[in-house]
Design an enzyme around this catalytic site. Sequence first.
Site, short mmCIF file in Angstrom:
data_model
loop_
_atom_site.label_atom_id
_atom_site.label_comp_id
_atom_site.label_asym_id
_atom_site.label_seq_id
_atom_site.Cartn_x
_atom_site.Cartn_y
_atom_site.Cartn_z
N ARG A 61 0.82 -1.22 0.00
CA ARG A 61 0.00 0.00 0.00
C ARG A 61 0.84 1.26 0.00
O ARG A 61 0.44 2.28 -0.54
CB ARG A 61 -0.96 0.00 1.19
CG ARG A 61 -2.06 -1.04 1.04
CD ARG A 61 -2.75 -1.26 2.34
NE ARG A 61 -1.73 -1.72 3.29
CZ ARG A 61 -1.96 -2.52 4.29
NH1 ARG A 61 -3.17 -2.94 4.52
NH2 ARG A 61 -1.00 -2.91 5.08
N GLU A 98 2.14 -7.89 14.46
CA GLU A 98 1.31 -8.39 15.55
C GLU A 98 1.03 -9.88 15.41
O GLU A 98 0.59 -10.52 16.35
CB GLU A 98 0.00 -7.58 15.66
CG GLU A 98 -0.90 -7.67 14.47
CD GLU A 98 -0.66 -6.59 13.42
OE1 GLU A 98 -1.61 -6.25 12.73
OE2 GLU A 98 0.48 -6.09 13.27
#
Length: 160
Positions: A61, A98
Amino acid sequence: MGVDDLKAKIRDVPDFPEPGIVFKDIMPLLADPSSLSESLDLLAEWVQPRKPDVILGAEARGFILGAALAYKLGCGFVAARRPGKLPWKTVSATYALEYGENSLELHADVLATGGTARAICDLAAQLGGEIVGVAFVIELDFLEGRKQLEGYDAYSLIHY
């Protein structure tokens, strides 16, 4: 159009890329011309006074927004890629996510969002680059990624 309007364009995708993760999908924001334009304008407003020579964008992105932002500011663009994707001599950094870890590479001859952003900053510093700021469309405050960017001027349009 305000930040709340931009935030409304972000789609939650539960259990992606792994169970328990809620992915923030910016593709609806990018698909809407006024949202894309407003996002770039707001990012450029923050970045422009810092006078960057290049915008460094992380796969994938970061390529979309980073290249458009570089064009808008009249500076260069540098891509931080996944390992094995760049055809020249590279430097790399591994960082924690994460839900695991990942790596990014930069061309070693280029002077140049937090484990990804920190890895990019570290790579750019290895090459003699000065980080004048780090900017994001989305910041997931609950992950406390900004702690990894202490000492850097950081800005985010949308917070969760």
